[in-house]
Design a protein around this motif. Sequence first.
Motif, PDB file in Angstrom:
ATOM      1  N   VAL A  10       1.775  14.270   2.922  1.00 25.29           N
ATOM      2  CA  VAL A  10       0.861  13.204   3.316  1.00 25.29           C
ATOM      3  C   VAL A  10       0.124  12.694   2.086  1.00 25.29           C
ATOM      4  CG1 VAL A  10      -1.134  12.608   4.729  1.00 25.29           C
ATOM      5  CG2 VAL A  10       0.563  14.237   5.593  1.00 25.29           C
ATOM      6  N   VAL A  11       0.144  11.375   1.889  1.00 22.33           N
ATOM      7  CA  VAL A  11      -0.594  10.764   0.785  1.00 22.33           C
ATOM      8  C   VAL A  11      -1.680   9.885   1.385  1.00 22.33           C
ATOM      9  CG1 VAL A  11      -0.449   9.256  -1.229  1.00 22.33           C
ATOM     10  CG2 VAL A  11       1.481  10.752  -0.648  1.00 22.33           C
ATOM     11  N   ALA A  12      -2.917  10.080   0.929  1.00 24.52           N
ATOM     12  CA  ALA A  12      -4.030   9.296   1.463  1.00 24.52           C
ATOM     13  C   ALA A  12      -4.458   8.260   0.437  1.00 24.52           C
ATOM     14  CB  ALA A  12      -5.198  10.216   1.795  1.00 24.52           C
ATOM     15  N   VAL A  13      -4.589   7.019   0.875  1.00 24.65           N
ATOM     16  CA  VAL A  13      -5.091   5.950   0.008  1.00 24.65           C
ATOM     17  C   VAL A  13      -6.145   5.150   0.771  1.00 24.65           C
ATOM     18  CG1 VAL A  13      -2.974   5.735  -1.370  1.00 24.65           C
ATOM     19  CG2 VAL A  13      -3.246   4.363   0.704  1.00 24.65           C
ATOM     20  N   GLY A  14      -6.759   4.199   0.065  1.00 26.77           N
ATOM     21  CA  GLY A  14      -7.778   3.371   0.695  1.00 26.77           C
ATOM     22  C   GLY A  14      -9.154   3.992   0.524  1.00 26.77           C
ATOM     23  N   SER A  20       0.836  -1.207   0.000  1.00 27.69           N
ATOM     24  CA  SER A  20       0.000   0.000   0.000  1.00 27.69           C
ATOM     25  C   SER A  20       0.866   1.249   0.000  1.00 27.69           C
ATOM     26  CB  SER A  20      -0.852   0.046   1.268  1.00 27.69           C
ATOM     27  OG  SER A  20      -2.084  -0.522   1.031  1.00 27.69           O
ATOM     28  N   MET A  21       1.864   1.230   0.865  1.00 32.24           N
ATOM     29  CA  MET A  21       2.725   2.405   0.991  1.00 32.24           C
ATOM     30  C   MET A  21       3.521   2.657  -0.274  1.00 32.24           C
ATOM     31  SD  MET A  21       4.382   2.549   4.741  1.00 32.24           S
ATOM     32  CE  MET A  21       4.135   1.025   5.575  1.00 32.24           C
ATOM     33  N   ARG A  22       4.073   1.580  -0.825  1.00 27.54           N
ATOM     34  CA  ARG A  22       4.891   1.734  -2.033  1.00 27.54           C
ATOM     35  C   ARG A  22       4.015   2.189  -3.207  1.00 27.54           C
ATOM     36  NH1 ARG A  22       9.652   1.439  -3.356  1.00 27.54           N
ATOM     37  NH2 ARG A  22       9.372  -0.205  -4.882  1.00 27.54           N
ATOM     38  N   GLY A  23       2.806   1.662  -3.273  1.00 28.60           N
ATOM     39  CA  GLY A  23       1.894   2.071  -4.333  1.00 28.60           C
ATOM     40  C   GLY A  23       1.543   3.546  -4.213  1.00 28.60           C
ATOM     41  N   ALA A  24       1.315   3.966  -2.981  1.00 29.32           N
ATOM     42  CA  ALA A  24       0.979   5.370  -2.746  1.00 29.32           C
ATOM     43  C   ALA A  24       2.124   6.264  -3.209  1.00 29.32           C
ATOM     44  CB  ALA A  24       0.701   5.596  -1.256  1.00 29.32           C
ATOM     45  N   ALA A  25       3.343   5.820  -2.987  1.00 28.93           N
ATOM     46  CA  ALA A  25       4.501   6.622  -3.377  1.00 28.93           C
ATOM     47  C   ALA A  25       4.541   6.802  -4.887  1.00 28.93           C
ATOM     48  CB  ALA A  25       5.781   5.952  -2.873  1.00 28.93           C
ATOM     49  N   ALA A  30       4.450  10.515   4.311  1.00 24.67           N
ATOM     50  CA  ALA A  30       3.644   9.685   5.198  1.00 24.67           C
ATOM     51  C   ALA A  30       2.475   9.161   4.380  1.00 24.67           C
ATOM     52  CB  ALA A  30       3.131  10.503   6.376  1.00 24.67           C
ATOM     53  N   VAL A  31       2.173   7.878   4.534  1.00 30.12           N
ATOM     54  CA  VAL A  31       1.043   7.305   3.809  1.00 30.12           C
ATOM     55  C   VAL A  31      -0.052   6.966   4.817  1.00 30.12           C
ATOM     56  CG1 VAL A  31       0.240   5.417   2.368  1.00 30.12           C
ATOM     57  CG2 VAL A  31       2.528   6.366   2.022  1.00 30.12           C
ATOM     58  N   VAL A  32      -1.242   7.491   4.548  1.00 30.19           N
ATOM     59  CA  VAL A  32      -2.390   7.242   5.410  1.00 30.19           C
ATOM     60  C   VAL A  32      -3.346   6.339   4.649  1.00 30.19           C
ATOM     61  CG1 VAL A  32      -4.267   8.296   6.716  1.00 30.19           C
ATOM     62  CG2 VAL A  32      -2.098   9.511   6.451  1.00 30.19           C
ATOM     63  N   ASP A  33      -3.499   5.110   5.123  1.00 27.14           N
ATOM     64  CA  ASP A  33      -4.358   4.139   4.447  1.00 27.14           C
ATOM     65  C   ASP A  33      -5.617   3.973   5.295  1.00 27.14           C
ATOM     66  OD1 ASP A  33      -5.497   2.047   3.113  1.00 27.14           O
ATOM     67  OD2 ASP A  33      -3.741   0.733   3.163  1.00 27.14           O
ATOM     68  N   THR A  47      -9.878   0.627  10.542  1.00 23.50           N
ATOM     69  CA  THR A  47      -8.670   1.278  11.043  1.00 23.50           C
ATOM     70  C   THR A  47      -8.028   2.147   9.980  1.00 23.50           C
ATOM     71  OG1 THR A  47      -7.203  -0.508  10.343  1.00 23.50           O
ATOM     72  CG2 THR A  47      -8.119  -0.678  12.568  1.00 23.50           C
ATOM     73  N   THR A  48      -7.184   3.029  10.472  1.00 23.46           N
ATOM     74  CA  THR A  48      -6.330   3.818   9.613  1.00 23.46           C
ATOM     75  C   THR A  48      -4.892   3.432   9.944  1.00 23.46           C
ATOM     76  OG1 THR A  48      -7.875   5.664   9.484  1.00 23.46           O
ATOM     77  CG2 THR A  48      -5.559   6.175   9.104  1.00 23.46           C
ATOM     78  N   ASP A  49      -4.143   3.026   8.927  1.00 21.93           N
ATOM     79  CA  ASP A  49      -2.739   2.668   9.124  1.00 21.93           C
ATOM     80  C   ASP A  49      -1.866   3.777   8.562  1.00 21.93           C
ATOM     81  OD1 ASP A  49      -3.667   0.241  10.048  1.00 21.93           O
ATOM     82  OD2 ASP A  49      -3.421  -0.764   8.117  1.00 21.93           O
ATOM     83  N   VAL A  50      -0.907   4.187   9.373  1.00 22.55           N
ATOM     84  CA  VAL A  50       0.006   5.234   8.906  1.00 22.55           C
ATOM     85  C   VAL A  50       1.428   4.693   8.913  1.00 22.55           C
ATOM     86  CG1 VAL A  50       0.894   7.561   9.302  1.00 22.55           C
ATOM     87  CG2 VAL A  50      -1.494   7.037   9.830  1.00 22.55           C
ATOM     88  N   GLY A  51       2.089   4.841   7.794  1.00 23.18           N
ATOM     89  CA  GLY A  51       3.493   4.448   7.692  1.00 23.18           C
ATOM     90  C   GLY A  51       4.278   5.564   7.047  1.00 23.18           C
ATOM     91  N   VAL A  52       5.591   5.463   7.117  1.00 28.30           N
ATOM     92  CA  VAL A  52       6.425   6.505   6.533  1.00 28.30           C
ATOM     93  C   VAL A  52       7.371   5.885   5.516  1.00 28.30           C
ATOM     94  CG1 VAL A  52       8.287   8.152   6.994  1.00 28.30           C
ATOM     95  CG2 VAL A  52       6.308   8.059   8.505  1.00 28.30           C
TER      96      VAL A  52
END
Lengths: 523, 375
Positions: A406-410, A256-261, A270-273, A278-283
């Motif tokens: 910040v990139v939002a996905v999901g 998810s994070m790599r796709g968002a990038a 920061a990727v907010v899925d 839930t909301t998952d946040v990774g960097v």
Amino acid sequence: MRIGIDVGGTNTDAVLMDGDRVLAAVKAATTPDVTSGIVTALDGLQAGHPFPPADVQAVMIGTTHFINALVQARDLAPTAALRLGLPATASLPPMVDWPGRLVEAIAGRAYLAHGGHEFDGRPISALDEDELRRHAADMAANGVRSVAISSVFSPVNTEFEVRAAELVAEVIGPDVPVSLSHEIGRVGLLERENATIINAALRELAAGIVDGLAASIAGHGITAPLYLSQNDGTLMDVEFARRYPVATFASGPTNSMRGAAVLSGLGTCAVVDVGGTTTDVGVLTGGFPREATVEVSVAGIRTNFRMPDVLSVGLGGGSLVRGSGTDTTVGPDSVGYRLTEQALVFGGNVLTATDVAVAAGRVEIGDSSLVAGLDPADVAAALERIATDVADVVDRMRISADPLPVVAVGGGSVLLPESFPGLGAVHRPEHFAVANAIGAAIAQVGGEVDRVFAIAPGRRDAAVDEARQEAVDRAVVAGADPATVEIVDFDEVPIPYLPGNATRIRCKAVGDLRIEQAAGRRA
Amino acid sequence: MTGVITDRLTTIGADDLEALARGAAVLGTGGGGDPYIGRLLAAQALREHGPVRLVHPADLPDGAVVFPVAMMGAPTVMVEKTPSTERIGAAVAALAEFLGVTPTHIACIEAGGVNSTFPLVAAAQLGLPVVDGDGMGRAFPELQMVLPTLSGIPCTPMSIADEKGNIGVLNTVDNHAAEALARSLTITMGCAAIISNYVMSGAQARESLVPGTLSLCTRIGRRLDRVRAEHGDAVAAVADELGGRVLHAGKVSDVARRTLTGFARGTAIISGTAPMADPASRSAAGDLTLEFQNEHLMAVRHGIVEVTTPDLIVVLDTDTGEPVTTEALRFGHRVTVVAAPTDERWHSPGGIALVGPRYFGYDTDPVRFDARERP
């Protein structure tokens, strides 16, 4: 062209990509056998953007199948754990801290033998080959079908694990797979051994799943090589996947994070899925997820393999909304998959985050007239609460004062505002709902070193160079194009209370997949 | 407080160990090693032999023969080459044989970190009670850095045992020499050895141990569990148990490490933040700089030394109250720094000479947890 597939617990997402361009994207239901969901998804891609199967250069799959098998304690092979270290380590035998039901599920047998090394590479005791043969004969007699071998300080000296594997294979036969701890985990015997035992227990299942994946791709006439995505966002070929199924465990959030990038064009963000619950946040740093630095517990077992650093908060499209004004709360409880029965916009009687988003005109879902009566001030307060809570999680994940996009996905990302106070605009890229499949499709190939180096005075640069070169070499061996390999992560931590300036060096190199050459090596 | 927690434990069983280990990590002030392995070993021993009786130092008879037990070496090694429980008992047995005495009690020489748990293993194996106290009230890196040194109790004869069956008994001219010699033996033994030393009488133990520290560790651990279950302020609970104060809350903005003579020395900067959820009580502005050598030894703000060793500088995860080791400190971590008093005897001139800031190479007089200058 490449195909990326993410097999999640609920949905199997697939994308057809040409470079960084998405040609087609579909969502299909995940099926218990995994493969028929993939077949449906591939059919969907063909329908969305017809393509000659021969034009597909690579297929990348991310799957949660192996971690789910462990959590549910199913399809696990009878496994033996052989540890080399006597006379040290005897008081805490393999699987000492495991939940009983998982020891049972793998019919776990623990064996202790002489061997192991000190921190500086001296042997603790010599290998006792007769002892190892006796253990192997006992394994064979007890129906063991997979073996995990760990040796004390094998990250410093791999020799004993390698030799023990040869001896065990001589006795028990070449068909019983052997997993070696130095290839799987880091310093920390119990955690590394645990990860190795888990890996061993999953190897039969891995063989079956990999064959099934390959068959479903081949059934569509696709002859391109197949890869699986790993916890760190890099790829492994199917042979590697057969040997190291444990390396797929956290590929979901990573993809998810790599796709968002890629979708947003941001390598450091920061990727907010946002999902339903839930909301998952990774960097991401330089396009790769930051890793968790602490031990990670999987199904109640303490391990230390590489997992992304993800912070989750109970906030999603199905979250319950309560209170008003500054007392408004959203979540952490959620109506979950019953959203379509219980949310106001679907005729239910529970006020959810989705209802608030519809009332504010952020998205059209269900019947908006059913939320027309909500007080606009309460709606604004709920959205404000969501924005504040998510912004707080993002802020917690920042590692410096520098601005972090910040990139939002999901699917649930419609709940988020256009910008966060203090953090700036929220990027909401196209195809955000299938970011995970895109992440799988664009994954690269990596190599890593994690070892304790005894650094003599004036020799630091040499040790650092050695570690970097080894990481690069490993990436190339794994299938990376040498011209594209670069060091993406480097970490050097002196170890306290140890003499000789012992320093743990971790180094990761990553490069693009060598696609043309890879086409000839299909498994 | 709900009153479920008794002030003083009388036994320690396998179920108490998780709380005890968590509290021990707090008293470790960033060092002392992760008590996880020690906890597992103690759990094995207590399950096998049953709970161990805990005796407060005040209740020790004069003629008691008290044997402290500890692990010496690198915790990083211990998590890889895990110790064998029978060697822990063997270290005590060898020293008892050399001295020609029969131990009546086992004691803890260091309550902070992993060494809170090893004495429980020895006690369970040997069927002896454990003294509810320790020689430091916290964690320090060298053998002579214990209150018994101040009372004139010799470190040696001491035993040192490895997992292979090698055992040495040392007799040294003073406690500093014991440190130097035992350290080099430990390295030869693979950097993780079991030691028994500072054998003392009941009367000496009453005089020189810090009373109640195993109970304190367990109390901190249990209170952390409860506060978290109630969504309370975990950091404030720890500060309260230690009788300390919150010095600073913020985000780790820089960590610089270097290794010198086997110590992980370094500096961490905690940038002050205005916490979203919290009031002014923690709003200490600006940056706090922590100096550490295995343990946290000094905290400086705006060039002013706020607190130093021997008082306690504890770094806790702001949300959970979990102690953070100096190794685990990393960029971005939200932490709260608590300063707390140490045993008053450490503030004597002899104590300061042994563990004050100048011993560790910092050019400053000691500053107490409440920022008082020494009289």
